[in-house]
Write a protein that holds these residues in place. Structure first.
Motif: not given
Length: 411
Positions: A32-36, A126-131
């Motif tokens: 998901y991080v890579s996609e974002a 990356v931080s927003d995706v993780h959270q």
């Protein structure tokens, strides 16, 4: 009683199976991080901005416009060799030696600042995706916990109904259990709505038009081995940006000193002369050709002195801004490390409490075989179990949220 145990296990197994089947194809967070990072419009915006700033370096590699002039003598001045008809002139000014290089260096320094904006935006994304991902996992687990407790209440309800039939309990106790079930059903519906809302927010981080297909992993566990947290934040792009801003001001001042230097110019004037009639003269009607050299000197250079003062003040401001931001980042890092440690302790504590409520639950089940159950005690136990389970998943979320902040600051 054996039938009740079988029913209890069947309900729990069915609930767990229905909830976990969709997670078989759950997507890992790193994908998901890579996609974002590839699709997020905010990152794209900063990348285009950086390319724009890079292109500006080509804009500064120029010299002033070449000046052309044409003049016609309405009242023709007479000279010894004839009357002047018209005048054509051309002039080109050149900046002082090294000025163009200074412009390029300044433009490149500004472009370097914009590059750090990309790095900062990537870290924040990356931080927003993780959270958001951890929020989705938390909501999923909370729904799972609600389902488990609803299954448990169903068993208690069946036991209470059997006790009412045998005269060992009252209908009020059954109603209390049913009301508790209704509360959990309402809470489950609220959690499902929140889950859908969070999925939509998560899909927007990926720049997807739909939240369909977004899934989270089945289990998140607190790792046994912690990664080392860096003591220094000097490599963080938010702080590097201040260093590059400072460097750009230095380049601005070098350019200012070059702009304060004279400008050199070369030119050529051509004057057409009409031949004097009926006269024999040397060079009669000879046109005039006049090369010229010009020097532009900024005698009144107050604006350059002011620019120097502005640059000095700007550098002092940048140093203060960097110190201020570094203090805030260090504070955030310290709090995140503390929250992470606290969350791990809380998680372990809630796990111990859950084990104890499970043991108490087994005691109640066995007690039902030989004597009456106080269903008020049953509901209190169920509420405690739900509380500990919710606290545990909250501690897990707190741990990974703190981990996200640490990663943003130290990686």
């Amino acid at each position: 009683m054996k039938d009740l145990k079988i029913k209890y296990l069947s309900l729990f197994t069915l609930c767990f199976t229905l909830f976990t089947i969709p997670l078989a194809t759950a997507q890992n967070i790193e994908s998901y991080v890579s996609e974002a990072l590839e699709n997020n419009p905010t990152i794209k915006r900063f990348e285009w901005k950086h390319k724009l700033m890079q292109e500006k370096t080509n804009e500064v590699d120029n010299i002033p416009n070449t000046e052309f002039g044409l003049g016609y003598f309405v009242s023709k001045p007479e000279t010894r060799v004839g009357a002047q008809d018209f005048k054509v002139s051309v002039k080109q000014m050149f900046p002082w030696f090294g000025t163009i290089t200074s412009r390029e260096n300044y433009a490149n320094a500004v472009a370097e600042v914009s590059y750090e904006d990309i790095a900062i935006a990537q870290r924040k994304l990356v931080s927003d995706v993780h959270q958001s991902y951890y929020s989705l996992y938390t909501l999923k687990e909370q729904n799972k916990i609600i389902d488990e407790n609803l299954a448990l209440l169903k068993v208690y309800e069946t036991m209470a109904l059997a006790s009412v039939e045998s005269g060992k309990a009252t209908a009020v106790q059954v109603l209390r259990i049913q009301m508790r079930e209704n509360e959990l059903i309402a809470l489950k519906q609220e959690l499902l709505e929140t889950y859908q809302s969070e999925k939509t927010a998560f899909s927007k981080l990926l720049n997807r038009n739909s939240s369909d297909g977004i899934t989270v992993v089945d289990t998140l566990k607190i790792p046994k081995q912690e990664h080392v947290v860096l003591d220094s934040l000097n490599i963080h792009p938010e702080l590097i940006k201040f260093d590059k801003l400072y460097a750009s001001v230095e380049k601005s001042e070098l350019l200012n000193q070059k702009n304060k230097a004279p400008m050199l110019g070369i030119g050529l004037d051509y004057i057409s002369v009409t031949e004097r009639p009926n006269m024999t003269l040397a060079d009669n009607g000879k046109d005039i050709l006049m090369p010229m050299v010009t020097l532009s000197i900024p005698i009144f250079n107050k604006k350059y002195s002011s620019k120097t003062k502005q640059n000095q003040l700007a550098q002092k401001e940048i140093v203060s801004q960097k110190r201020e931001r570094q203090n805030k980042l260090e504070t955030l890092l310290s709090k995140a490390v503390h929250q992470k440690t606290s969350a791990k302790k809380s998680y372990d504590l809630q796990l111990q409490n859950i084990i104890k409520t499970k043991n108490a639950e087994e005691i109640l089940i066995k007690k039902y075989e030989t004597e009456n159950i106080d269903f008020y005690e049953v509901l209190e136990l169920q509420q405690l179990q739900l509380k500990f389970q919710m606290n545990q998943i909250a501690a897990l979320k707190k741990y990974f949220m703190a981990e996200t902040v640490i990663n943003y600051l130290s990686k």
